[in-house]
Write an enzyme that holds these catalytic residues in place. Structure first.
Site: not given
Length: 261
Positions: A37, A39-42, A54, A84-85, A208, A227
């Site tokens: 998780d 990629n978009g914010r990066w 991406h 859902e993507n 994550r 875990e």
């Protein structure tokens, strides 16, 4: 169990405060699953389009695969594209599908040389032909490899997987009833045999990135006793030392599976 390479080769220049020598090969998780998780914010932080994030994330995928294989992880599952993507903008989805195909075709020879077996879970029938073909070719080329298994979750959703399994079991039960076979209750093992991961052990560790605290419909059945390790690092910035931090954290856990130790 032992590492496939010397530790100083796997982790050549360890950052201060991190001790690779503390990693115990006997406590390396057999199956690591990763929710990639951020990629978009990066991309947004750098004023770029989401697809640039991406593309940047491919380097982190490559680094994680090699490191996981070197330390002896037997199964690495990466969450590439959820069911859902498809709701994302059309140009992003189209770009991702093209990226999947190009990356898989470009990387498969190197993975094969490292004896990595590549497989997918999810509903591949909905993928564009060239993307579906790229994954099929990777499976065909590597299916007999005996090294780490790379599981790519593409068009995958945990709820959809469970529904597929339930419907398969219902159809089998109806056929048996029509043939006069007495009803037999379905246990966990029987149910698990109908999942996409029928031949894969449940994840020991789920990583994550980007700091989000949610499962995102990922391996809902399989992670019942996994875990979790959450890091604020955005996926394109995730490297082998971040992976090492997750492994060291994991080996400090006490897994009780609902019991008491």
């Amino acid at each position: 169990m032992s590492f496939h390479k010397p530790l100083d080769e796997i982790f050549p220049s360890v950052p201060d405060g991190l001790d690779a020598r503390a990693l115990d090969p006997a406590q390396v998780p057999a199956h690591v699953a990763v929710i990639m998780d951020g990629n978009g914010r990066w991309a947004k932080e750098r004023g770029k389009v989401r697809l640039a994030g991406h593309k940047a994330g491919i380097g982190a995928v490559r680094e994680t695969i090699r490191c996981a294989s070197d330390v002896g992880v037997r199964y690495l599952t990466i969450y590439a594209f959820s069911s859902e993507n498809w709701k994302r903008p059309e140009d992003e989805v189209r770009g991702l599908m093209d990226l999947f195909a190009k990356t898989m075709l470009a990387e498969v020879d190197g993975l094969h040389e490292e004896h990595v077996r590549v497989m997918t879970i999810g509903d591949a029938s909905a993928l564009p032909p060239k993307t579906r073909q790229a994954f099929a070719e990777a499976w065909e080329k590597t299916r007999n490899n005996t090294g780490m298994t790379l599981v790519v979750s593409v068009n995958y959703g945990g709820r959809a997987e469970i529904l597929r399994a339930a419907n398969d079991i219902a159809r089998e039960a109806a056929a048996k009833q029509a043939a006069g076979v007495p009803f037999a209750p379905v246990d966990e093992a029987a149910f698990a045999r109908h999942l996409d991961t029928a031949d894969i052990p449940d994840p020991d560790l789920v990583i994550r990135t980007s700091g989000e605290m949610r499962i995102s419909n990922f391996l809902l059945w399989q992670i019942a006793y996994s875990e979790f390790y959450i890091t604020d690092v955005l996926w394109p910035d995730f490297d082998r030392y971040d992976f090492l931090r997750a492994l060291l954290d994991f080996q400090g856990r006490t897994r009780r599976f609902g019991g008491v130790k």
